[in-house]
Design a protein around this motif. Structure first.
Motif, short mmCIF file in Angstrom:
data_model
loop_
_atom_site.label_atom_id
_atom_site.label_comp_id
_atom_site.label_asym_id
_atom_site.label_seq_id
_atom_site.Cartn_x
_atom_site.Cartn_y
_atom_site.Cartn_z
N UNK A 96 0.82 -1.21 0.00
CA UNK A 96 0.00 0.00 0.00
C UNK A 96 0.85 1.26 0.00
N UNK A 97 2.07 1.15 0.50
CA UNK A 97 2.96 2.31 0.55
C UNK A 97 3.68 2.55 -0.77
N UNK A 98 3.49 1.65 -1.73
CA UNK A 98 4.12 1.82 -3.03
C UNK A 98 3.20 2.56 -3.98
N UNK A 99 3.77 3.44 -4.78
CA UNK A 99 2.98 4.09 -5.83
C UNK A 99 2.69 3.06 -6.92
N UNK A 100 1.78 3.41 -7.82
CA UNK A 100 1.46 2.47 -8.90
C UNK A 100 2.68 2.21 -9.77
N UNK A 101 3.50 3.24 -10.00
CA UNK A 101 4.72 3.06 -10.77
C UNK A 101 5.66 2.09 -10.07
N UNK A 102 5.76 2.18 -8.75
CA UNK A 102 6.62 1.26 -8.01
C UNK A 102 6.05 -0.16 -8.03
N UNK A 104 4.49 -1.45 -10.54
CA UNK A 104 4.89 -1.95 -11.85
C UNK A 104 6.35 -2.39 -11.80
N UNK A 105 7.21 -1.57 -11.21
CA UNK A 105 8.63 -1.91 -11.09
C UNK A 105 8.82 -3.17 -10.26
N UNK A 106 8.01 -3.34 -9.21
CA UNK A 106 8.13 -4.53 -8.37
C UNK A 106 7.83 -5.79 -9.17
N UNK A 107 6.78 -5.75 -9.97
CA UNK A 107 6.44 -6.92 -10.80
C UNK A 107 7.54 -7.17 -11.82
N UNK A 108 7.99 -6.12 -12.49
CA UNK A 108 9.03 -6.28 -13.51
C UNK A 108 10.36 -6.72 -12.90
N UNK A 109 10.55 -6.43 -11.63
CA UNK A 109 11.78 -6.86 -10.94
C UNK A 109 11.83 -8.38 -10.79
N UNK A 110 10.69 -9.03 -10.91
CA UNK A 110 10.61 -10.49 -10.83
C UNK A 110 10.74 -11.15 -12.20
N UNK A 138 18.15 3.84 -13.16
CA UNK A 138 18.74 2.91 -12.21
C UNK A 138 18.71 1.49 -12.76
N UNK A 139 19.63 0.67 -12.27
CA UNK A 139 19.69 -0.73 -12.68
C UNK A 139 19.09 -1.57 -11.56
N UNK A 140 17.95 -2.16 -11.83
CA UNK A 140 17.32 -3.07 -10.88
C UNK A 140 17.85 -4.47 -11.18
N UNK A 184 16.39 -3.25 -3.55
CA UNK A 184 17.10 -2.37 -2.62
C UNK A 184 16.89 -0.91 -3.01
N UNK A 185 16.58 -0.66 -4.29
CA UNK A 185 16.32 0.72 -4.74
C UNK A 185 15.14 1.33 -4.01
N UNK A 186 14.14 0.52 -3.64
CA UNK A 186 13.00 1.05 -2.90
C UNK A 186 13.44 1.50 -1.50
N UNK A 187 14.32 0.75 -0.88
CA UNK A 187 14.81 1.10 0.45
C UNK A 187 15.64 2.37 0.39
N UNK A 188 16.46 2.49 -0.66
CA UNK A 188 17.31 3.68 -0.80
C UNK A 188 16.46 4.92 -1.06
N UNK A 189 15.36 4.74 -1.80
CA UNK A 189 14.51 5.89 -2.11
C UNK A 189 13.79 6.41 -0.87
N UNK A 190 13.48 5.50 0.08
CA UNK A 190 12.74 5.91 1.27
C UNK A 190 13.64 6.22 2.45
#
Length: 245
Positions: A96-102, A104-110, A138-140, A184-190
């Motif tokens: 819930x704390x992720x934006x819709x763009x994030x 999308x990135x989370x799914x694509x990260x898999x 950034x490189x995920x 880890x990019x999500x952690x760095x962003x927050x």
């Protein structure tokens, strides 16, 4: 001596049967059905326990991207599919704390944009790019390590073994993971900016510093009034002394 008519007929029938049987059997054997296009959603639904991941694939349309690439390219794809329990074990409010763009990135990260077998992970160069790479500059990437026959995947935040291949044949490999791969990019962003606050916090701190001098103004005004009073009194005394003299 001529063979009896009955024997001749039997011999002729057997010969005819032997000649025709290969053709008959070949015609009766069903031809293999042509393989249909690969469908990631159907694969996960058949395997079970991937309801939440399927929903995210549909919402972000990543399922369409996967199907198009594996059915129309030579590179194939690799998908790491978190189980329903993996999503249930996330800390409360993570998604819930992720934006819709994030999201999308989370799914694509898999998803990796090429096919990897389990053997490939033993010699692959880390980090391995995912579909989320390239966004925001950034490189995920994912990092893989092996211990004997065990393959582990790490994000820098999460590490989990890969032990079950839902599908392993080229052009699509689907591997079960029991944790959601959080970049880890999500952690760095927050994370707070150096100094213990984010950029917004810095502005707030600056504003606080700006108000500090104002808290000293009343004391400063009192000191000024006292100085004026002492000067006036000194002037009167000097005037009186002058008149007396």
């Amino acid at each position: 001596m001529a063979a009896p008519p009955c024997s001749s007929l039997l011999l002729l029938s057997l010969t005819t049967l032997l000649l025709l049987s290969p053709t008959t059997f070949a015609q009766s054997a069903p031809a293999p059905a042509p393989a249909g296009p690969i469908n990631i959603t159907a694969i996960l639904e058949k395997a079970g326990q991937y309801t939440f991941f399927i929903r995210l694939l549909n919402q972000t349309q990543a399922d369409i991207q996967i199907d198009n690439q594996v059915n129309n390219s030579r590179d194939g794809m690799t998908v790491f599919a978190p189980t329903d329990n993996a999503f249930h074990n996330l800390p409360t409010g993570t998604l819930n704390n992720l934006s819709f763009q994030q999201q999308i990135q989370l799914v694509q990260y898999h998803i990796c944009p090429r096919y990897y077998s389990l053997d490939n992970f033993q010699t692959v160069s880390n980090p391995v790019r995912t579909q989320a790479s390239g966004q925001d500059g950034r490189v995920f990437g994912l990092n893989f390590t092996t211990q004997a026959i065990q393959v582990n995947v790490s994000t820098g935040v999460v590490e989990v073994p890969i032990y079950n291949a839902v599908r392993k044949d080229f052009p699509l490999a689907v591997y079960q993971v029991d944790k959601v791969l959080l970049p880890i990019e999500f952690s760095e962003a927050s994370a707070p900016a150096p100094g213990g606050s984010r950029s917004g916090g810095s502005r707030s701190a600056d504003s606080g510093n700006a108000t500090t001098p104002s808290t000293g103004n009343p004391a400063g005004n009192g000191a000024g009034k006292m100085s004026v009073g002492l000067g006036l009194l000194s002037g009167i005394l000097l005037l009186c002394v002058g008149l007396l003299s």
